[in-house]
Design a protein around this motif. Sequence first.
Motif, PDB file in Angstrom:
ATOM      1  N   GLY A  23       0.819  -1.197   0.000  1.00 32.11           N
ATOM      2  CA  GLY A  23       0.000   0.000   0.000  1.00 32.11           C
ATOM      3  C   GLY A  23       0.854   1.248   0.000  1.00 32.11           C
ATOM      4  N   ALA A  24       0.636   2.112  -0.982  1.00 33.82           N
ATOM      5  CA  ALA A  24       1.436   3.334  -1.104  1.00 33.82           C
ATOM      6  C   ALA A  24       0.597   4.586  -0.894  1.00 33.82           C
ATOM      7  CB  ALA A  24       2.127   3.368  -2.467  1.00 33.82           C
ATOM      8  N   GLY A  25      -0.468   4.461  -0.146  1.00 31.97           N
ATOM      9  CA  GLY A  25      -1.275   5.627   0.201  1.00 31.97           C
ATOM     10  C   GLY A  25      -0.600   6.442   1.294  1.00 31.97           C
ATOM     11  N   HIS A  26      -1.356   7.335   1.923  1.00 34.52           N
ATOM     12  CA  HIS A  26      -0.768   8.238   2.911  1.00 34.52           C
ATOM     13  C   HIS A  26      -0.198   7.510   4.127  1.00 34.52           C
ATOM     14  CE1 HIS A  26      -5.056   7.918   3.771  1.00 34.52           C
ATOM     15  NE2 HIS A  26      -4.811   8.238   5.020  1.00 34.52           N
ATOM     16  N   ARG A  48      -0.156   0.443  -8.287  1.00 32.65           N
ATOM     17  CA  ARG A  48      -0.272   1.741  -8.965  1.00 32.65           C
ATOM     18  C   ARG A  48       1.079   2.453  -8.975  1.00 32.65           C
ATOM     19  NH1 ARG A  48      -4.369   3.965  -4.743  1.00 32.65           N
ATOM     20  NH2 ARG A  48      -2.703   3.059  -3.493  1.00 32.65           N
ATOM     21  N   PRO A  49       1.837   2.358 -10.076  1.00 32.00           N
ATOM     22  CA  PRO A  49       3.193   2.929 -10.092  1.00 32.00           C
ATOM     23  C   PRO A  49       3.234   4.431  -9.821  1.00 32.00           C
ATOM     24  CG  PRO A  49       2.545   2.171 -12.287  1.00 32.00           C
ATOM     25  CD  PRO A  49       1.470   1.749 -11.342  1.00 32.00           C
ATOM     26  N   ASP A  50       2.172   5.151 -10.152  1.00 29.75           N
ATOM     27  CA  ASP A  50       2.150   6.596  -9.945  1.00 29.75           C
ATOM     28  C   ASP A  50       2.025   6.983  -8.467  1.00 29.75           C
ATOM     29  OD1 ASP A  50      -0.445   5.399 -10.311  1.00 29.75           O
ATOM     30  OD2 ASP A  50      -1.312   7.415 -10.265  1.00 29.75           O
ATOM     31  N   MET A  51       1.826   6.017  -7.591  1.00 30.30           N
ATOM     32  CA  MET A  51       1.695   6.308  -6.159  1.00 30.30           C
ATOM     33  C   MET A  51       3.044   6.477  -5.456  1.00 30.30           C
ATOM     34  SD  MET A  51      -1.457   6.683  -5.463  1.00 30.30           S
ATOM     35  CE  MET A  51      -1.452   6.660  -3.680  1.00 30.30           C
ATOM     36  N   PHE A  52       4.111   5.994  -6.079  1.00 29.99           N
ATOM     37  CA  PHE A  52       5.427   6.086  -5.449  1.00 29.99           C
ATOM     38  C   PHE A  52       6.060   7.445  -5.730  1.00 29.99           C
ATOM     39  CE2 PHE A  52       5.008   1.466  -6.359  1.00 29.99           C
ATOM     40  CZ  PHE A  52       5.026   1.022  -5.052  1.00 29.99           C
ATOM     41  N   PRO A  53       6.745   8.025  -4.740  1.00 29.72           N
ATOM     42  CA  PRO A  53       7.432   9.291  -4.985  1.00 29.72           C
ATOM     43  C   PRO A  53       8.627   9.078  -5.920  1.00 29.72           C
ATOM     44  CG  PRO A  53       7.924   8.477  -2.777  1.00 29.72           C
ATOM     45  CD  PRO A  53       6.901   7.551  -3.362  1.00 29.72           C
ATOM     46  N   ALA A  54       9.077  10.154  -6.542  1.00 34.44           N
ATOM     47  CA  ALA A  54      10.204  10.070  -7.480  1.00 34.44           C
ATOM     48  C   ALA A  54      11.490   9.623  -6.780  1.00 34.44           C
ATOM     49  CB  ALA A  54      10.413  11.419  -8.161  1.00 34.44           C
ATOM     50  N   HIS A  55      11.645  10.007  -5.536  1.00 37.33           N
ATOM     51  CA  HIS A  55      12.856   9.654  -4.791  1.00 37.33           C
ATOM     52  C   HIS A  55      12.447   8.984  -3.484  1.00 37.33           C
ATOM     53  CE1 HIS A  55      15.193  12.010  -7.583  1.00 37.33           C
ATOM     54  NE2 HIS A  55      14.330  13.003  -7.416  1.00 37.33           N
ATOM     55  N   PRO A  62      10.704   0.205  -3.936  1.00 40.46           N
ATOM     56  CA  PRO A  62       9.330   0.265  -4.420  1.00 40.46           C
ATOM     57  C   PRO A  62       9.123  -0.755  -5.543  1.00 40.46           C
ATOM     58  CG  PRO A  62      10.472   2.363  -4.798  1.00 40.46           C
ATOM     59  CD  PRO A  62      11.459   1.396  -4.263  1.00 40.46           C
ATOM     60  N   VAL A  63       7.993  -1.446  -5.504  1.00 42.39           N
ATOM     61  CA  VAL A  63       7.665  -2.461  -6.504  1.00 42.39           C
ATOM     62  C   VAL A  63       6.239  -2.202  -6.975  1.00 42.39           C
ATOM     63  CG1 VAL A  63       7.340  -4.931  -6.918  1.00 42.39           C
ATOM     64  CG2 VAL A  63       9.193  -4.159  -5.406  1.00 42.39           C
ATOM     65  N   ALA A  64       6.090  -1.845  -8.249  1.00 41.85           N
ATOM     66  CA  ALA A  64       4.766  -1.647  -8.833  1.00 41.85           C
ATOM     67  C   ALA A  64       4.311  -2.991  -9.393  1.00 41.85           C
ATOM     68  CB  ALA A  64       4.812  -0.579  -9.914  1.00 41.85           C
ATOM     69  N   ALA A  65       3.536  -3.707  -8.610  1.00 40.58           N
ATOM     70  CA  ALA A  65       3.100  -5.046  -9.000  1.00 40.58           C
ATOM     71  C   ALA A  65       1.875  -5.437  -8.201  1.00 40.58           C
ATOM     72  CB  ALA A  65       4.229  -6.054  -8.738  1.00 40.58           C
ATOM     73  N   ASP A  66       1.252  -6.514  -8.628  1.00 41.77           N
ATOM     74  CA  ASP A  66       0.157  -7.081  -7.862  1.00 41.77           C
ATOM     75  C   ASP A  66       0.724  -7.564  -6.528  1.00 41.77           C
ATOM     76  OD1 ASP A  66      -2.303  -8.452  -7.146  1.00 41.77           O
ATOM     77  OD2 ASP A  66      -1.248 -10.292  -7.713  1.00 41.77           O
ATOM     78  N   PRO A  67       0.242  -7.044  -5.400  1.00 44.39           N
ATOM     79  CA  PRO A  67       0.808  -7.430  -4.105  1.00 44.39           C
ATOM     80  C   PRO A  67       0.700  -8.927  -3.798  1.00 44.39           C
ATOM     81  CG  PRO A  67      -0.477  -5.437  -3.869  1.00 44.39           C
ATOM     82  CD  PRO A  67      -0.737  -5.956  -5.254  1.00 44.39           C
ATOM     83  N   VAL A  68      -0.382  -9.571  -4.198  1.00 37.34           N
ATOM     84  CA  VAL A  68      -0.529 -11.000  -3.913  1.00 37.34           C
ATOM     85  C   VAL A  68       0.580 -11.779  -4.617  1.00 37.34           C
ATOM     86  CG1 VAL A  68      -2.041 -13.007  -4.089  1.00 37.34           C
ATOM     87  CG2 VAL A  68      -3.021 -10.771  -3.565  1.00 37.34           C
ATOM     88  N   SER A  69       0.825 -11.478  -5.880  1.00 36.37           N
ATOM     89  CA  SER A  69       1.893 -12.154  -6.627  1.00 36.37           C
ATOM     90  C   SER A  69       3.270 -11.799  -6.083  1.00 36.37           C
ATOM     91  CB  SER A  69       1.824 -11.785  -8.108  1.00 36.37           C
ATOM     92  OG  SER A  69       0.592 -12.183  -8.660  1.00 36.37           O
ATOM     93  N   ALA A  70       3.434 -10.551  -5.650  1.00 38.84           N
ATOM     94  CA  ALA A  70       4.734 -10.101  -5.139  1.00 38.84           C
ATOM     95  C   ALA A  70       5.153 -10.854  -3.883  1.00 38.84           C
ATOM     96  CB  ALA A  70       4.701  -8.599  -4.878  1.00 38.84           C
ATOM     97  N   LEU A  71       4.202 -11.416  -3.148  1.00 45.15           N
ATOM     98  CA  LEU A  71       4.534 -12.173  -1.936  1.00 45.15           C
ATOM     99  C   LEU A  71       5.399 -13.394  -2.251  1.00 45.15           C
ATOM    100  CD1 LEU A  71       1.139 -12.161   0.022  1.00 45.15           C
ATOM    101  CD2 LEU A  71       3.039 -10.545   0.206  1.00 45.15           C
ATOM    102  N   ASP A  72       5.326 -13.890  -3.476  1.00 44.12           N
ATOM    103  CA  ASP A  72       6.111 -15.066  -3.860  1.00 44.12           C
ATOM    104  C   ASP A  72       7.609 -14.845  -3.684  1.00 44.12           C
ATOM    105  OD1 ASP A  72       3.782 -16.412  -4.503  1.00 44.12           O
ATOM    106  OD2 ASP A  72       3.930 -15.974  -6.655  1.00 44.12           O
ATOM    107  N   ALA A  73       8.066 -13.611  -3.782  1.00 43.35           N
ATOM    108  CA  ALA A  73       9.498 -13.313  -3.682  1.00 43.35           C
ATOM    109  C   ALA A  73       9.978 -13.152  -2.240  1.00 43.35           C
ATOM    110  CB  ALA A  73       9.820 -12.042  -4.473  1.00 43.35           C
ATOM    111  N   ALA A  74       9.083 -13.191  -1.281  1.00 44.84           N
ATOM    112  CA  ALA A  74       9.469 -12.987   0.129  1.00 44.84           C
ATOM    113  C   ALA A  74      10.381 -14.106   0.601  1.00 44.84           C
ATOM    114  CB  ALA A  74       8.228 -12.910   1.011  1.00 44.84           C
ATOM    115  N   ARG A  75      11.300 -13.725   1.463  1.00 48.62           N
ATOM    116  CA  ARG A  75      12.177 -14.749   2.047  1.00 48.62           C
ATOM    117  C   ARG A  75      11.722 -15.059   3.472  1.00 48.62           C
ATOM    118  NH1 ARG A  75      16.222 -10.064   2.553  1.00 48.62           N
ATOM    119  NH2 ARG A  75      16.837 -10.187   4.723  1.00 48.62           N
TER     120      ARG A  75
END
Length: 180
Positions: A23-26, A48-55, A62-75
């Motif tokens: 989640g990249a909200g406030h 939503r890639p536009d939610m991340f700040p430039a720096h 920051p990873v712009a991806a489906d969060p459920v799928s992104a969990l696969d990379a967790a260690r």
Amino acid sequence: PDRPDRGVVETFGAPATPVYVCGAGHIGRALVMALAPLPFAVTWIDPRPDMFPAHVPAGLSPVAADPVSALDAARAGTLLVVLTHSHPLDLAIVSRALPDPRFLYVGLIGSATKRARFMSRMREAGLDKAACARLVCPIGGQRVRDKHPAVIAAMVTAELLERRERIDTGISAGTLRDPC
């Protein structure tokens, strides 16, 4: 660690605990900024890639991806905080993470009512009682009622630091002894 014979000994270069923040909200933004200078390796996920700040600070990925799928990379030994813009997405993420032993903490922003609703839906979907019981919701404890993003971030950060302290250093070797 505290040492009665020599006071406090500070160590440098200790391995950073992996944290996934979905989640990249406030509140997500406030949380990752609070975690950045601490001993955490933060993966910040939002579809939503536009939610991340430039720096972003060093140590934040920051990873712009489906969060459920992104969990696969967790260690092993990853701490997970879920605070997306969508209740259905939150449910999908925690339902995927709770039975996975790589996640030593699964925290969800929300109320006791949201927790009860999610528990009911996860049980109906076949998630076992032990996995459901691992869900931490609401996150950040109940001691402070202020709902400003920075305050929530501070409380969740304290909760993650407490959890980190309880995790055995054998995580990198695959030995997880924390009963949390």
